[in-house]
Each structure stands twice: as C-alpha cells, then as structure tokens.
Design a protein around this motif. Sequence first.
Motif, PDB file in Angstrom:
ATOM      1  N   SER A   6      -2.619  12.615  -7.954  1.00  0.00           N
ATOM      2  CA  SER A   6      -2.698  11.674  -6.827  1.00  0.00           C
ATOM      3  C   SER A   6      -1.638  10.577  -6.919  1.00  0.00           C
ATOM      4  CB  SER A   6      -4.083  11.050  -6.763  1.00  0.00           C
ATOM      5  OG  SER A   6      -4.341  10.379  -7.978  1.00  0.00           O
ATOM      6  N   TYR A  66      -1.928  14.783  -4.132  1.00  0.00           N
ATOM      7  CA  TYR A  66      -3.130  15.510  -3.733  1.00  0.00           C
ATOM      8  C   TYR A  66      -4.251  15.202  -4.708  1.00  0.00           C
ATOM      9  CZ  TYR A  66      -1.816  18.990  -7.333  1.00  0.00           C
ATOM     10  OH  TYR A  66      -1.481  19.605  -8.507  1.00  0.00           O
ATOM     11  N   LYS A  81      -8.542  16.278  -1.339  1.00  0.00           N
ATOM     12  CA  LYS A  81      -7.470  16.481  -0.344  1.00  0.00           C
ATOM     13  C   LYS A  81      -6.379  17.313  -0.990  1.00  0.00           C
ATOM     14  CE  LYS A  81      -6.329  13.132   3.012  1.00  0.00           C
ATOM     15  NZ  LYS A  81      -5.685  11.844   3.287  1.00  0.00           N
ATOM     16  N   ALA A  85      -4.176  19.420   0.416  1.00  0.00           N
ATOM     17  CA  ALA A  85      -3.044  19.885   1.226  1.00  0.00           C
ATOM     18  C   ALA A  85      -1.707  19.695   0.516  1.00  0.00           C
ATOM     19  CB  ALA A  85      -3.051  19.174   2.574  1.00  0.00           C
TER      20      ALA A  85
END
Length: 479
Positions: free
Chosen positions: A258, A266, A270, A272
């Motif tokens: 992240s 990501y 999440k 994607a």
Amino acid sequence: MTRRVLSVASECVPLLKTGGLADVVGALPKALADHDWQMRVMMPAYPGLIERLATDPEILWTDADLFGGTANILGGKVDGIDVVLLNAPHLYDRPGGPYSGPQGDYWDNAERFAALSWAAAAICKAGLGDGWKPDILHAHDWQGGFAPAYVRYMKAPVKTVITVHNIAFQGHADPAKLAALRLPPEEFRADALEYYGALSSLKAGLVAADAITTVSPTYANELMRPEFGMGLQGVIAARAATVSGILNGVDTEVWSPSKDPELAPYSAAKMAGKAKNRAALIKEFGLGEVPGPLAIVVSRLTAQKGIDLIPGALDEFLGRGGGLIVLGSGEAALEGAVAQAARGRPDRIGVMIGYDEALSHRMFGGGDAVLVPSRFEPCGLTQMYGLAYGTVPLVAATGGLADTVIDANPAAVSAGVATGLTFHPTDGLAFGQAMRRLCALYEDRKTWSKIQRNGMKQNLDWSQSSARYAALYESLLDA
Ligand code: ADP
C-alpha cells in the motif's frame, strides 16, 4: 528499567548486507526498544562505514594490540540504530568484500572475527568509555561465535545468546592458530572448540552460550538431524534444552504494497493496483501475453536455494500458460541455466542477473507467485514478502518456509486458512507437481484470491519476534 544487549555481527542493514542476517541485525534494535531493551550493534569498521555514521564518531574503547595492530571502537548512530564499529585497519581496511577479496577468502578470517568477538567480550567485562555495559551479549553466526567462549574465559558478568542464521558457515580454522586467537589450549577438545581436527568458531559459541536460537522453529528441530546439522547436529542436540527457534520479521516500512514507492498501491481490500503492476512488470521484461501464473524468483542462485530444479519444470509450466521472471546472482552454472531458458522463450521468461532492491519490489508487486524451492532454509524472507504482496508463495516444506506458509490442500482451503503451496521432498518430481498445482489453483480465481488475501492479512512485522527475544533475554537474567 531499561536493560542492555550488545549484538555482535559481521553485517547490519543499512551499513552492509550480503544476506538475511543483516536484515535481522538491523531490525532488532528498533523492535527491542518497544520492550525496554537497548541494543547496540557491534560490527567491523569496514571501509567507508565510519563516514556513514549520522553522528560524530565517539571513541569508546582502545586497544594497543588487538590481534596484531592498534584498534579502537567508535560509537555513533545510523538510521536510529546505535552502532559501535570496531576500527582495526590491519584487519578490516582492505578492498573487496567483508569475507573475501579477488583472491578468495581472506587468509586471516579467523583472526578478523576472533578480534571482533574478543573485543565484544572485553566490553562485557569492563564496559565502554561512556559507561555503557551490557547485561546480555547476543552473537550471530560463526563471525560472533567465539564471543560467548571469550566471555566465559574472561569471566565477564553477562549472559550470552548465539543465533544460527545458517549452519552451513561454521568458521573453521587451523588449530595451530589457537594461541594466536587467545584461546586456552586445554579448550581444544571434542566437547569445546575442536571440530574434526580443526577449530570451529560456530561450535565454540554453540558450546559456550547460555542459549542457542535459530531463525525458525522447524529449522531448530532440523539442526539436530544429520541431514541438516552439517556435522554439528550432535552438539546442538546435546544442548536441546537451551535451543529455540524465533522467526524473523519483515520490515513493514519497506515491504508494504500500500505504500511501496515502486508500485501502483494496492491492499487486500483493493487489489486493482496489482494487475497494473503485473502488466508493467511484463512490459519491463518485454514478455508477451502470460495467460497463466506469472512466477518470480528473487534469490541467490545456489544449490541451497534449489534453483537447479526450475529448468526441468519449465516446459510443462509454460505449456499451461505460465511465465517466469528471475532476479539473482550466484553460481555460474545456475546463472547460465536460467539465462539459457530465457533465450529459448523470451516471450515468457525474463532474467536479470544481479542484485537490485528496487526491481525486487516491482517483481513482488507484479508477480502472481514466488518460487522458493530451497533444500534448506533457516527462515527465508522472500516467501514472507510474497505473503505480504499477495504473491502466492510456492515453497519447499523446510525450515522457516514450513513455518510461514500453509499449503492449499483441500482441508486447508475449505477451512479458509491456506496461504500458499508447499512441497516435499525438495526434488524435481515434487517441485513439478507443485508447479502443476499452482497452475490449477490459478485457474480457480475465487480460491486464488482467497489465498492471496489470507497471506496479506498475516502479521509479519517484528512485534512477535522481538517479544520472544526480549522474553528469552529476561529468562536468562532471571535464571
Ligand atoms: P539468504 O539470506 O539465504 O540469501 P533470505 O531469504 O533470508 O535468504 O534473504 C535474502 C534477502 O536478499 C531478501 O531480502 C531478498 O529479497 C534479497 N535478495 C536476494 N537476492 C536478491 C537480488 N538479486 N536482488 C535484490 N534482492 C535480493
């Protein structure tokens, strides 16, 4: 009350790293501070290290004759870590690596690291110039191995711990050096310093230390068996009551998808960004379409790491749509084998021979699976990076790999606890089967994404490990 521990090692991130040892040595001081333990890291002042201290070096100890030359200890800070550098130019000021130069291993490695260990024991006895005196000495691997032994000979008032990061390196030396290394001749016995006619600094530490640790519970058990103990299994088994395995943590400041500067961010919630990173990685290596799992390898390319098993599994893996990207360096034959594989299938296989931290982050961000087919693996870090990055680890069930990855067998999948794939034994047949299971699992998108998320939810930081080291130190002081 804050208590003090002197960590004695040959490497420490960020000053010098050749392997996972350096990560551990660099991470422990910060992690232990949360448990009221103040750790100073003592290591050789290799060329250029003194200049990298963030504070003006302070002379904390001097010796007119440390194994053949003058020496002093310089204290300072780097990245918030308290370090004490043993500045002994006759031992450490030379071009080349920490253990070897262009001619191979240095002829005086025994003296170089005995000096480090001897000075550490002297500090345990008398303290440093600023009044700092440790309660515990924590030695790492063969380079620190003599330190617990010198502590005993000097009757220094500390408890000692030795951590085995890799039993393959044992610090063998010619017994003719006994006197030069300031070792008592009567200690050259099978139950002390002697190892099949030679001296072994690692054995010296294993025999003398109050506690022995290694970097995973499974490796702790394996070390007592002939297949893994590399001749020291009897020594370790004889001290079984003092042996424990404490897994390494991961530096989550550096390894978090992240907030990784190399990646489209990501997280488990999440995902994607991961697909974007995959596409970018495929483009970076100039591969074509990879319909199956994109496997990565970030590793020393050595027999220990089982890299030789990979080429034999590739035809079938590529046939099922897989792709492979390898980053590493090591044995020439293995470098050659992976490079040759890439030349044969440049649309599916990418290889980078070398060491590249930033690229390794892009690979964990973009890969679907990380392969770690080690023959033995004391702890292993890359499978843990794989867990954190949703890059499903496929690992040999040995050492720390067995302790950190839960195989996606039907029972574990239905219980919702699987985090990767494990195989045993480390041979071509079992590895090939695991690669087949990887392809099948990748096609089952729902299960795959559950396994990714399970891994990403693991707590891999240093909090649990450092609590266990702190508890160990405390138990030694209470004993
Ligand atoms: P070992 O210490 O036995 O080499 P570990 O898995 O404990 O194995 O630690 C290896 C460390 O070195 C990991 O942090 C891994 O990401 C890193 N590493 C290994 N090879 C490379 C490479 N070629 N480029 C970047 N990082 C690497």
